[in-house]
Structure formats: C-alpha cells, structure tokens
Write an enzyme that holds these catalytic residues in place. Structure first.
Site, PDB file in Angstrom:
ATOM      1  N   PHE A  16       1.004  -1.147   0.063  1.00 16.88           N
ATOM      2  CA  PHE A  16      -0.133   0.106   0.003  1.00 16.88           C
ATOM      3  C   PHE A  16       0.924   1.194  -0.039  1.00 16.88           C
ATOM      4  CE2 PHE A  16      -2.780  -2.992   2.085  1.00 16.88           C
ATOM      5  CZ  PHE A  16      -3.916  -3.226   1.184  1.00 16.88           C
ATOM      6  N   HIS A  17       2.027   1.273  -1.025  1.00 14.76           N
ATOM      7  CA  HIS A  17       2.644   2.465  -1.031  1.00 14.76           C
ATOM      8  C   HIS A  17       3.339   2.394  -2.303  1.00 14.76           C
ATOM      9  CE1 HIS A  17       5.623  -0.569   0.758  1.00 14.76           C
ATOM     10  NE2 HIS A  17       6.162   0.004  -0.378  1.00 14.76           N
ATOM     11  N   SER A  18       3.957   3.407  -2.624  1.00 11.60           N
ATOM     12  CA  SER A  18       4.791   3.885  -3.686  1.00 11.60           C
ATOM     13  C   SER A  18       6.221   4.445  -3.262  1.00 11.60           C
ATOM     14  CB  SER A  18       4.254   4.568  -4.857  1.00 11.60           C
ATOM     15  OG  SER A  18       5.408   4.947  -5.740  1.00 11.60           O
TER      16      SER A  18
END
Ligand code: T46
Length: 124
Positions: free
Chosen positions: A32-34
């Site tokens: 759930f991230h970049s």
C-alpha cells in the site's frame, strides 16, 4: 539448484539493500505504498505470492511462484502484496538504502504526484 543474481547485469541497478518477507498470514495484505526513487526486484524464492502493481493509468496482478522469476518495480509504482502461501519467502533487492522519506503511503497523494510524474517522463 543455484541461482546467482548480479547487480547491474541481472538487475538494472547496483544492489544496495536486500531484505526478505516471510511468515505472513494468508489474509494479510502488505505494501500500500509507492516509492519516489527506489527501484526493486522482487523474487519469491519459496512458495508463492501475488503482487498488484498500479499507476494512475493501468494496473496488473502478477503471481510470483518461481524462484527463477523476478519482478522489477520502478519508481512511482504503487504496490500491494497478498495471498502469501504459508511457506512464502519474498526476497527483495533494492537500489537504495532504507529511507522512510522515499515512501508515499497515501493513495490520493500518490495519484496526484504520479500523474504528473508519468506525464512528464513517459509522455502520457
Ligand atoms: C516494498 C515491499 C515489497 C526497515 O527497517 N528496513 C527496510 O529495509 C524495510 C523494507 C522495512 N523496514 C521496517 C519499516 C517498518 O517498520 O520494517 C517495517 C515493515 O515495513 P513496511 O510496512 O514498509 O513493509 P511492506 O511489506 O509493506 O513493504 C516492503 C518495503 O517497505 C517496500 O519498499 O516495496 O516490501
């Protein structure tokens, strides 16, 4: 069997960090991230795991179930890891040392920055 991996030839960057993720419950979804700059190659060296990679323009779900198969994830790509098998070991080769400031964890924030990034860098 032995599978070697060499930085800058088998993966498109110098490897500065290696970590592995294991003992993840089946119903747990991670990621759930970049990352703003980080490039990584993900290899499921045991068991299997699914990876969702996503940009504001497209998304793809990839099954990693082969220790000879690596998934390259460039910068500014959203990722989620899920459906870990009980015996899954996900090995990650990273282009940079750990930097908490390189993460974008809010999706709305990511979408805004990524649209601009891909328009400028890929001409979309
Ligand atoms: C990614 C996916 C595939 C460290 O202290 N050093 C490290 O090198 C890393 C990667 C993490 N951590 C700490 C930070 C957190 O307290 O370990 C904890 C769990 O990290 P996180 O919640 O970011 O883990 P995942 O599984 O959601 O994501 C990780 C990587 O952070 C990320 O870069 O692409 O694996």
């Amino acid at each position: 069997m032995l599978t070697p991996i060499e930085g800058s030839s088998d993966v498109p960057f110098d490897i500065k960090r290696v970590y592995y993720i294991y003992c993840v419950d089946k119903n747990v979804r991670r990621g759930f991230h970049s990352h703003k700059n980080l490039e990584q190659v993900l290899i499921c060296v045991n068991g299997s795991v699914k990876i969702l990679v996503k940009t504001p323009f497209e998304e793809q779900e990839i099954l990693l179930d082969n220790p000879q198969k690596g998934l390259y994830i460039g910068s500014m790509v959203w990722r989620e890891m899920f459906d870990f098998s009980d015996d899954a070991v996900l090995l990650v080769l990273a282009s940079e040392h750990y930097d908490i400031n390189d993460y974008i964890r809010n999706y709305e924030n990511y979408e805004q920055i990524a649209k601009k990034y891909f328009e400028e860098n890929v001409g979309r």
